[in-house]
Each structure stands twice: as C-alpha cells, then as structure tokens.
Design a protein around this motif. Sequence first.
Motif, PDB file in Angstrom:
ATOM      1  N   ALA A   3       0.843  -1.192   0.000  1.00 59.94           N
ATOM      2  CA  ALA A   3       0.000   0.000   0.000  1.00 59.94           C
ATOM      3  C   ALA A   3       0.874   1.236   0.000  1.00 59.94           C
ATOM      4  CB  ALA A   3      -0.889  -0.004   1.236  1.00 59.94           C
ATOM      5  N   ARG A   4       0.268   2.365  -0.362  1.00 62.12           N
ATOM      6  CA  ARG A   4       0.961   3.640  -0.328  1.00 62.12           C
ATOM      7  C   ARG A   4       0.598   4.324   0.988  1.00 62.12           C
ATOM      8  NH1 ARG A   4       0.609   6.560  -5.776  1.00 62.12           N
ATOM      9  NH2 ARG A   4      -1.421   5.608  -5.572  1.00 62.12           N
ATOM     10  N   VAL A   5       1.621   4.627   1.782  1.00 64.00           N
ATOM     11  CA  VAL A   5       1.374   5.153   3.115  1.00 64.00           C
ATOM     12  C   VAL A   5       1.902   6.574   3.237  1.00 64.00           C
ATOM     13  CG1 VAL A   5       1.705   4.757   5.587  1.00 64.00           C
ATOM     14  CG2 VAL A   5       1.693   2.815   4.009  1.00 64.00           C
ATOM     15  N   LEU A   6       1.068   7.481   3.722  1.00 66.99           N
ATOM     16  CA  LEU A   6       1.510   8.844   3.996  1.00 66.99           C
ATOM     17  C   LEU A   6       1.862   8.956   5.472  1.00 66.99           C
ATOM     18  CD1 LEU A   6       1.850  11.900   3.345  1.00 66.99           C
ATOM     19  CD2 LEU A   6      -0.607  12.141   3.812  1.00 66.99           C
ATOM     20  N   VAL A   7       3.118   9.328   5.772  1.00 64.92           N
ATOM     21  CA  VAL A   7       3.558   9.501   7.152  1.00 64.92           C
ATOM     22  C   VAL A   7       3.639  10.993   7.450  1.00 64.92           C
ATOM     23  CG1 VAL A   7       5.476   9.167   8.764  1.00 64.92           C
ATOM     24  CG2 VAL A   7       4.840   7.332   7.176  1.00 64.92           C
ATOM     25  N   VAL A   8       2.876  11.447   8.446  1.00 61.28           N
ATOM     26  CA  VAL A   8       2.864  12.871   8.791  1.00 61.28           C
ATOM     27  C   VAL A   8       3.427  13.044  10.204  1.00 61.28           C
ATOM     28  CG1 VAL A   8       1.443  14.948   8.933  1.00 61.28           C
ATOM     29  CG2 VAL A   8       0.702  13.033   7.478  1.00 61.28           C
ATOM     30  N   ILE A  30       5.228   8.112   1.586  1.00 60.74           N
ATOM     31  CA  ILE A  30       5.238   9.529   1.240  1.00 60.74           C
ATOM     32  C   ILE A  30       5.343  10.275   2.575  1.00 60.74           C
ATOM     33  CG2 ILE A  30       3.937  11.403   0.150  1.00 60.74           C
ATOM     34  CD1 ILE A  30       2.191   8.839  -0.937  1.00 60.74           C
ATOM     35  N   LEU A  31       6.101  11.387   2.612  1.00 60.20           N
ATOM     36  CA  LEU A  31       6.284  12.093   3.878  1.00 60.20           C
ATOM     37  C   LEU A  31       5.674  13.489   3.832  1.00 60.20           C
ATOM     38  CD1 LEU A  31      10.050  11.161   4.437  1.00 60.20           C
ATOM     39  CD2 LEU A  31       8.053  10.054   5.472  1.00 60.20           C
ATOM     40  N   ALA A  32       5.153  13.925   4.998  1.00 61.09           N
ATOM     41  CA  ALA A  32       4.686  15.310   5.122  1.00 61.09           C
ATOM     42  C   ALA A  32       5.050  15.799   6.512  1.00 61.09           C
ATOM     43  CB  ALA A  32       3.175  15.384   4.899  1.00 61.09           C
ATOM     44  N   LEU A  39      -2.412  17.605   3.934  1.00 59.55           N
ATOM     45  CA  LEU A  39      -3.619  17.739   3.110  1.00 59.55           C
ATOM     46  C   LEU A  39      -3.258  17.830   1.626  1.00 59.55           C
ATOM     47  CD1 LEU A  39      -5.696  20.183   5.368  1.00 59.55           C
ATOM     48  CD2 LEU A  39      -6.062  17.724   5.055  1.00 59.55           C
ATOM     49  N   HIS A  40      -2.183  18.566   1.329  1.00 62.17           N
ATOM     50  CA  HIS A  40      -1.724  18.647  -0.068  1.00 62.17           C
ATOM     51  C   HIS A  40      -1.273  17.286  -0.575  1.00 62.17           C
ATOM     52  CE1 HIS A  40      -2.228  22.850  -0.666  1.00 62.17           C
ATOM     53  NE2 HIS A  40      -1.404  23.205   0.319  1.00 62.17           N
ATOM     54  N   ALA A  41      -0.519  16.579   0.275  1.00 67.55           N
ATOM     55  CA  ALA A  41       0.021  15.271  -0.128  1.00 67.55           C
ATOM     56  C   ALA A  41      -1.116  14.274  -0.391  1.00 67.55           C
ATOM     57  CB  ALA A  41       0.959  14.729   0.946  1.00 67.55           C
ATOM     58  N   VAL A  42      -2.186  14.363   0.400  1.00 71.65           N
ATOM     59  CA  VAL A  42      -3.321  13.457   0.206  1.00 71.65           C
ATOM     60  C   VAL A  42      -3.949  13.708  -1.161  1.00 71.65           C
ATOM     61  CG1 VAL A  42      -5.658  12.875   0.970  1.00 71.65           C
ATOM     62  CG2 VAL A  42      -3.825  13.177   2.653  1.00 71.65           C
ATOM     63  N   GLU A  43      -4.100  14.990  -1.475  1.00 67.22           N
ATOM     64  CA  GLU A  43      -4.708  15.358  -2.750  1.00 67.22           C
ATOM     65  C   GLU A  43      -3.845  14.888  -3.923  1.00 67.22           C
ATOM     66  OE1 GLU A  43      -6.361  19.420  -4.802  1.00 67.22           O
ATOM     67  OE2 GLU A  43      -5.826  19.463  -2.688  1.00 67.22           O
ATOM     68  N   LYS A  44      -2.526  15.075  -3.753  1.00 65.34           N
ATOM     69  CA  LYS A  44      -1.614  14.790  -4.856  1.00 65.34           C
ATOM     70  C   LYS A  44      -1.335  13.298  -5.034  1.00 65.34           C
ATOM     71  CE  LYS A  44       2.878  16.220  -6.631  1.00 65.34           C
ATOM     72  NZ  LYS A  44       4.225  16.584  -6.177  1.00 65.34           N
ATOM     73  N   HIS A  45      -1.166  12.567  -3.910  1.00 70.73           N
ATOM     74  CA  HIS A  45      -0.697  11.177  -4.015  1.00 70.73           C
ATOM     75  C   HIS A  45      -1.756  10.120  -3.758  1.00 70.73           C
ATOM     76  CE1 HIS A  45       3.446  12.568  -4.357  1.00 70.73           C
ATOM     77  NE2 HIS A  45       3.226  13.366  -3.332  1.00 70.73           N
ATOM     78  N   PRO A  72     -15.755  14.213   1.142  1.00 69.63           N
ATOM     79  CA  PRO A  72     -16.149  12.923   0.545  1.00 69.63           C
ATOM     80  C   PRO A  72     -15.058  12.291  -0.311  1.00 69.63           C
ATOM     81  CG  PRO A  72     -17.829  14.599   0.127  1.00 69.63           C
ATOM     82  CD  PRO A  72     -16.663  15.307   0.758  1.00 69.63           C
ATOM     83  N   ALA A  73     -14.156  13.130  -0.850  1.00 67.66           N
ATOM     84  CA  ALA A  73     -13.100  12.588  -1.711  1.00 67.66           C
ATOM     85  C   ALA A  73     -12.030  11.848  -0.907  1.00 67.66           C
ATOM     86  CB  ALA A  73     -12.458  13.713  -2.512  1.00 67.66           C
ATOM     87  N   THR A  74     -11.919  12.172   0.403  1.00 72.43           N
ATOM     88  CA  THR A  74     -10.845  11.571   1.185  1.00 72.43           C
ATOM     89  C   THR A  74     -11.349  10.806   2.410  1.00 72.43           C
ATOM     90  OG1 THR A  74     -10.604  13.682   2.357  1.00 72.43           O
ATOM     91  CG2 THR A  74      -9.124  13.294   0.521  1.00 72.43           C
ATOM     92  N   ALA A  75     -12.651  10.868   2.662  1.00 74.87           N
ATOM     93  CA  ALA A  75     -13.213  10.288   3.890  1.00 74.87           C
ATOM     94  C   ALA A  75     -12.944   8.790   4.032  1.00 74.87           C
ATOM     95  CB  ALA A  75     -14.720  10.544   3.945  1.00 74.87           C
TER      96      ALA A  75
END
Length: 455
Positions: A3-8, A30-32, A39-45, A72-75
Amino acid sequence: MTARVLVVDDIEANRRLLQAKLEAQYYTVILAENGIAALHAVEKHEPDIILLDVMMPGMDGYEVCRRLKADPATAHIPVVMVTALNDVEDRIRGLDVGAEDFLTKPVDDFALMARMGALTRYNAVASELRQRQASGLRAGVDNSDSVSVQDKPARLFVVDDNQRMATRIADMLKAGGHSAFTLHEAGGMTGLNELGVDILVLSMLSDRYDALKLCAHFKMNEATRAISILLISDPEDRQRAGRGLDLGASDVIFTPVDKQELLARVRTQARRSRYIEMLRERVDRGLELSVIDQLTGLYNRRYMNNQLEQLLQRSKMGGRPVSVMMADIDHFKSVNDTYGHDAGDEVLQEVAKRLKTNSRVMDVVCRPGGEEFMVIMPETPGGLACAAAERIRLAVAASPFKIYGGAKEITITLSAGVSTVNGPSDTIADLTKRADTALYQAKSAGRNRVESIAA
Ligand SMILES: [Mg+2]
C-alpha cells in the motif's frame, strides 16, 4: 499485498524511522511535515493509509483528520493517529474525529505491521468495489456519486468463557445503544447466523478454547466471513493478537477494557462493514441498471451486443449455431398516435411479457430500442429458430392487448426476421443485417409474419 502510506510528523527523525520500518516491509512511503503539507500530499498522491502525528505546531493531527473525514473525496482513507501519550482520553478523541486506529510512540513494530496488514486488506476490498462503482458511473449508470455512512446500532456477540467479564462487556455495549448477546445467553455458537450478528467480540484470555482457531474458522466459513471480529487481548500477549489480525480479525482492544474505547472501536467497525455493504449494493444495482431496459425489464442493446459477441465466439470455436429473431411491432406509430404514449408503453410491456413467456430459458430476450426486439437463441439451427419465431408471432397476435389499464383492447401483431450464424467469418454485423433484411421482407409481404434469409 502492499500500500501507499503517507507519514505525517513534524519531527524529521520520527518520519525517517517510520519510513525505514515501512519500506522494509515493501510499503511505498510519502512524507509530510505538517498538517497543511499532509492535506496537499493526500490530494496529490492519494495514499491508501495515513499515519498521522497528533502533536504538531499549527494544525494538529485531530484537525487534519477532521478535515479529511469531512471531505467525501478523502473520507474513505483510513487514518491511524500516532500519539506520544498513552492516555485513553487522547485515543478517544482521535477515534471521535473519525480516525480508524491509533498507535503510541515509540511505535511497536509488531503493532504497526499488524495494523497496516488489517487496513491494507480492508482497503483492497473497498477499492475494488469503488473501482467497479466508478466504471458504472462512467457508463452513466448511477448518478449518485458518494456513499455516506450513517451510524446505526450494531448487533454484537460476546465470546468469553468468563461469564462475569462477558456480561460486563455486553453491558457496556448495551449502554452504547447496541444489541449484545453473550455466548451463555445464546447457549452456544450455533445461533450466530440467526442472530444476524455484525461484530463478534472474541476474548483471547481463555484457556478453554483457542481464539486464533476460532478466528480462522470464522474467516474461512462463507456464512460468517462478513462478520467483523474484535479481539480482546492481554497487552502482554500482543504477539498473539497480531496473529489474530493476520488471520482476519479486524481490530484488537487490550485489557483492561475501557468502555469509551470499546464503543469507539465498535463504531469504526460498524461503519466499515456498512461502507462495504453499501458499495456492494451500489455495484450490484449498477450492474443491473447497466444491462436492463427499465420499461420492459428485458436486456438492453449493450447486453445484447455483449451476449452476441460471446455466443458467436463460442459458435465459431466449434459450438452449435446461434440464431437471432429480430422483431418489430406492426404499425406501432399509429398506436402511439391514436391512443397516446402511455398506451404505447403498455403495449411494449405486454409484447415483452409474451416474448419472455414464449421463449426458452436459455434464450436472451432484448429490447435494443423503440418498438424493436431481439431474441437471441443459442445452440439453435435456422429451422428450429424459424419455428420458435413463428410460435412467438402467434402468441402476440392470438389475443388482444389491454390498454388504459384494462379499459380498452386492441390487436397487436409483429413482423420478424430470422438469421443464423453462417461460418467462421460471420460477424455480428452480418448476422443482424441478414435478420434486418428478412424483417424488411416480412413487412413488405404484408406484416404479421416471419421471414428468414437462408444461410
Ligand atoms: Mg509531533
């Protein structure tokens, strides 16, 4: 499964540590470094899972989570809150803003991988369904584009051979508005299906049964597979709890069981199952809508072409011949002109009904459009197909049609052209063109008749 994981996290060392652990298990990371960047990284990746630090300057983790869950796009993206505090209040707050889970720092490798595994499996199911729904949307099938899940009380079954403990947990659940049954009340596991249970609360603290074996049994069994399993484990026994998650349990809660945490986790599980259930229904309904003609309940042109394609292939690969009957209602325009379009619709529906009752189970009865119908007859040579078409023509002409809801009766007839697959180079276009030519001949020869073009 990966999976693709965003670490904040606002501290670089923390980000790098989690990145190293996850990449070692082949996750894409992906890091933020703060809330806005997250929030930007979620939209982009479009990550599959988000590991979200709670304490950050500026926008904290709770606020980031609240915003993601409100959109709704990210919920649907699971959020795991990562907190330095192991305080119940803190965990609850995370679950309250919609986070799926939490981990405490320093992050325990085992807990991390077990959670990631469970969420990745859940994601795989949900994303498959979302894709199927999206392809339905593109085909113009469904016009509602988001799934919103409302919280409803769940039905839970508590398995713990410590009766006092089981009752205590059931009481907590009931206090949260849910229905809960204990193993003792139900008198055994056999009643589980009849009870319509959503979630099984399974204690791992017993010596009298093997909770992991039960877990595996439930997930292998078709009838119980959809039931979410919430494990109750001793914190010292997290290794075994991790194996439970690997076997398909959805979540773990450690003793001593906190009522608020239990209710928050139950709510998350119930939401997830309902989300999956709703996506499934959408997909099923979408599939049905995409192939059925709404007025008559017959198959539409899309399905007709698809079936012809498959049957033609099969026939060419040495199967039996395929025939088609193309039919058209005689003087249908004058029915509409004389009696109105509602009466016209009644006629179309009755023709559809007579076509269906007079064709075989294996035949595919379609309404490609207007007053035009097609019956696809698999494994049917030309002679047989003509006889079948004649039977259908007679069934339509034999008795008058009721219109105006039965207030008036009119006579309806149809003309039909029959054609049969003719050799391996024959295409759908050839087949339907011959049927169309035969239909034209039937019309010219005085209507209410069947013609065929010899192969
Ligand atoms: Mg921090």
